[in-house]
Design a protein around this motif. Sequence first.
Motif, short mmCIF file in Angstrom:
data_model
loop_
_atom_site.label_atom_id
_atom_site.label_comp_id
_atom_site.label_asym_id
_atom_site.label_seq_id
_atom_site.Cartn_x
_atom_site.Cartn_y
_atom_site.Cartn_z
N LYS A 28 -8.45 75.90 -2.28
CA LYS A 28 -9.30 76.43 -3.35
C LYS A 28 -10.77 76.13 -3.08
CE LYS A 28 -5.79 76.07 -6.98
NZ LYS A 28 -5.36 75.34 -8.17
N ARG A 29 -11.04 74.89 -2.64
CA ARG A 29 -12.43 74.51 -2.34
C ARG A 29 -12.97 75.34 -1.19
NH1 ARG A 29 -12.95 68.06 -2.43
NH2 ARG A 29 -14.23 68.09 -4.29
N LEU A 30 -12.15 75.56 -0.18
CA LEU A 30 -12.56 76.36 0.97
C LEU A 30 -12.88 77.78 0.54
CD1 LEU A 30 -13.03 76.61 4.00
CD2 LEU A 30 -10.60 77.08 4.27
N CYS A 31 -12.07 78.33 -0.35
CA CYS A 31 -12.30 79.68 -0.86
C CYS A 31 -13.64 79.73 -1.60
CB CYS A 31 -11.15 80.10 -1.78
SG CYS A 31 -11.27 81.80 -2.36
N ASN A 32 -13.91 78.72 -2.42
CA ASN A 32 -15.19 78.65 -3.14
C ASN A 32 -16.36 78.57 -2.16
OD1 ASN A 32 -14.04 78.78 -5.69
ND2 ASN A 32 -13.91 76.57 -5.91
N ILE A 33 -16.21 77.77 -1.13
CA ILE A 33 -17.27 77.64 -0.12
C ILE A 33 -17.49 78.97 0.59
CG2 ILE A 33 -17.84 76.58 2.11
CD1 ILE A 33 -16.49 74.01 1.03
N GLU A 34 -16.41 79.66 0.93
CA GLU A 34 -16.54 80.96 1.58
C GLU A 34 -17.26 81.96 0.68
OE1 GLU A 34 -12.49 81.83 2.62
OE2 GLU A 34 -12.65 80.86 4.57
N ASN A 35 -16.93 81.95 -0.62
CA ASN A 35 -17.60 82.85 -1.55
C ASN A 35 -19.09 82.54 -1.64
OD1 ASN A 35 -15.21 84.17 -2.15
ND2 ASN A 35 -14.78 82.94 -3.95
N LEU A 60 -20.88 81.08 0.67
CA LEU A 60 -21.46 81.44 1.95
C LEU A 60 -21.71 82.94 2.03
CD1 LEU A 60 -22.36 80.44 4.73
CD2 LEU A 60 -20.03 80.77 5.53
N ASP A 61 -20.77 83.73 1.53
CA ASP A 61 -20.96 85.19 1.48
C ASP A 61 -22.17 85.55 0.63
OD1 ASP A 61 -18.78 85.60 3.13
OD2 ASP A 61 -17.39 86.08 1.49
N ALA A 62 -22.31 84.88 -0.52
CA ALA A 62 -23.45 85.15 -1.41
C ALA A 62 -24.76 84.77 -0.71
CB ALA A 62 -23.29 84.38 -2.72
N ALA A 96 -29.92 88.45 3.67
CA ALA A 96 -30.17 89.81 4.14
C ALA A 96 -31.19 90.51 3.24
CB ALA A 96 -28.86 90.60 4.18
N GLU A 97 -31.05 90.33 1.93
CA GLU A 97 -32.00 90.93 0.99
C GLU A 97 -33.40 90.36 1.20
OE1 GLU A 97 -30.46 90.29 -2.93
OE2 GLU A 97 -28.69 91.52 -2.58
N LEU A 98 -33.49 89.04 1.38
CA LEU A 98 -34.80 88.41 1.60
C LEU A 98 -35.43 88.87 2.91
CD1 LEU A 98 -34.15 84.77 0.36
CD2 LEU A 98 -35.55 86.52 -0.75
N THR A 99 -34.62 89.04 3.93
CA THR A 99 -35.13 89.52 5.21
C THR A 99 -35.68 90.93 5.07
OG1 THR A 99 -33.55 88.13 6.40
CG2 THR A 99 -34.51 89.96 7.62
N GLU A 100 -34.95 91.77 4.35
CA GLU A 100 -35.41 93.14 4.11
C GLU A 100 -36.71 93.13 3.30
OE1 GLU A 100 -33.88 97.25 1.95
OE2 GLU A 100 -32.43 95.68 2.42
N PHE A 101 -36.78 92.28 2.27
CA PHE A 101 -37.99 92.17 1.45
C PHE A 101 -39.17 91.71 2.30
CE2 PHE A 101 -40.79 89.48 -1.15
CZ PHE A 101 -41.24 90.43 -2.06
#
Length: 107
Positions: free
Chosen positions: A49-56, A58-60, A66-71
Amino acid sequence: MDKEILELLKLMRSDITSMKSDVGSLKNDVGLMQDDIKELKTGQNETNKRLCNIENKLDAIYDHTAELTEFRTETRDGLKSIKDDLTNVELITAKNYSDIVKLKAVK
């Protein structure tokens, strides 16, 4: 001969009693192992469960980066455009001053 058989039976009874004790001890050990396995499974589920939360998270973070790089790229391009426009304004202003000086000189 009956005495020998009786002695053998007594030895066998002693051995059987000892074996029963050993089997009981093994059952107890197996029970403890089963408890340990249950605890490990519970711990593994919590870790998953903790790993899943960390992956989520990390995805965010990846998406936000990516958004900041584009900005950043858009901002740099916009600043370059403003700088170019400002340079053009300065050149035109200089030409206008030159024209004004020439017009004043003609009077």
